[in-house]
Write an enzyme that holds these catalytic residues in place. Sequence first.
Site, mmCIF file in Angstrom:
data_model
loop_
_atom_site.group_PDB
_atom_site.id
_atom_site.type_symbol
_atom_site.label_atom_id
_atom_site.label_comp_id
_atom_site.label_asym_id
_atom_site.label_seq_id
_atom_site.Cartn_x
_atom_site.Cartn_y
_atom_site.Cartn_z
ATOM 1 N N HIS A 1 -20.802 -36.142 128.066
ATOM 2 C CA HIS A 1 -21.235 -34.758 128.281
ATOM 3 C C HIS A 1 -22.011 -34.650 129.584
ATOM 4 O O HIS A 1 -23.199 -34.990 129.626
ATOM 5 C CB HIS A 1 -22.122 -34.291 127.119
ATOM 6 C CG HIS A 1 -21.381 -34.047 125.847
ATOM 7 N ND1 HIS A 1 -20.778 -32.851 125.561
ATOM 8 C CD2 HIS A 1 -21.122 -34.866 124.801
ATOM 9 C CE1 HIS A 1 -20.187 -32.922 124.373
ATOM 10 N NE2 HIS A 1 -20.382 -34.138 123.898
ATOM 11 N N GLU B 1 -23.174 -32.049 130.935
ATOM 12 C CA GLU B 1 -24.258 -31.072 130.784
ATOM 13 C C GLU B 1 -25.484 -31.662 130.104
ATOM 14 O O GLU B 1 -26.564 -31.056 130.128
ATOM 15 C CB GLU B 1 -23.758 -29.840 130.018
ATOM 16 C CG GLU B 1 -23.601 -30.000 128.520
ATOM 17 C CD GLU B 1 -22.336 -30.709 128.083
ATOM 18 O OE1 GLU B 1 -22.085 -30.730 126.859
ATOM 19 O OE2 GLU B 1 -21.596 -31.229 128.943
ATOM 20 N N CYS C 1 -15.392 -33.907 126.768
ATOM 21 C CA CYS C 1 -15.442 -34.415 125.399
ATOM 22 C C CYS C 1 -14.132 -34.094 124.669
ATOM 23 O O CYS C 1 -13.088 -34.567 125.073
ATOM 24 C CB CYS C 1 -16.682 -33.898 124.670
ATOM 25 S SG CYS C 1 -17.058 -34.833 123.151
#
Length: 212
Positions: free
Chosen positions: A192, A194, A87
């Site tokens: 992202h 994650e 990001c």
Amino acid sequence: MTTVVIDYGAGNLRSVAKALGTVAAESRAGEVIVSDDPTVIRRANRIVLPGVGAFADCKKGLESRPGVIDALAQSVLEAGRPFLGICVGMQLMATEGVEYGTHPGLDWIKGKVVKLTPDDPGLKIPQMGWNDLKLRSAHPVFAGLESGDHGYFVHSYHFITDRPEDVLAAVDYGGEITAVIGRDNLIGVQFHPEKSQKVGLKLLANFLAWKP
């Protein structure tokens, strides 16, 4: 093997470290640690730079940690250790960002981070949610992934590279938006991993196995 997640106050620091720790344990890829210690960064086998928020604030956060930017340059640019920016961590790889003024980036991949301006006025800024990845490369971090797989995005600015070949994947959001950049031992993702479920975890596992 040690993977270091750079600690400079980034909002998604712990979630990134947790996701990396999960895939590292599953693939026996060593330990994942969070640190702003230049010595630890220089000794690390792999480096991850997360980031949430404004470009300038994140750059100031890095600059506030003594020796971290120099240690990153030594480990990533000189020693050639694999690097992943996530990001705003990816955006910081640019030459400059223009969020709330013009601010210098790390200048690792030539280009500029500018505000999203979709062709469709009905599309909201920030782009927030899932989007289909369009892979342009057979890069090792894409192993087991394909165009049409989804990444989770939250951003109002995007990276325009000077060299088209540095864009490894894109998405459509009222026009083409850079999703993944890379060259040599550098990789950066606008989405992202994650938060991107199986697709994100697979990309992180591929990064831990990558030998540029």
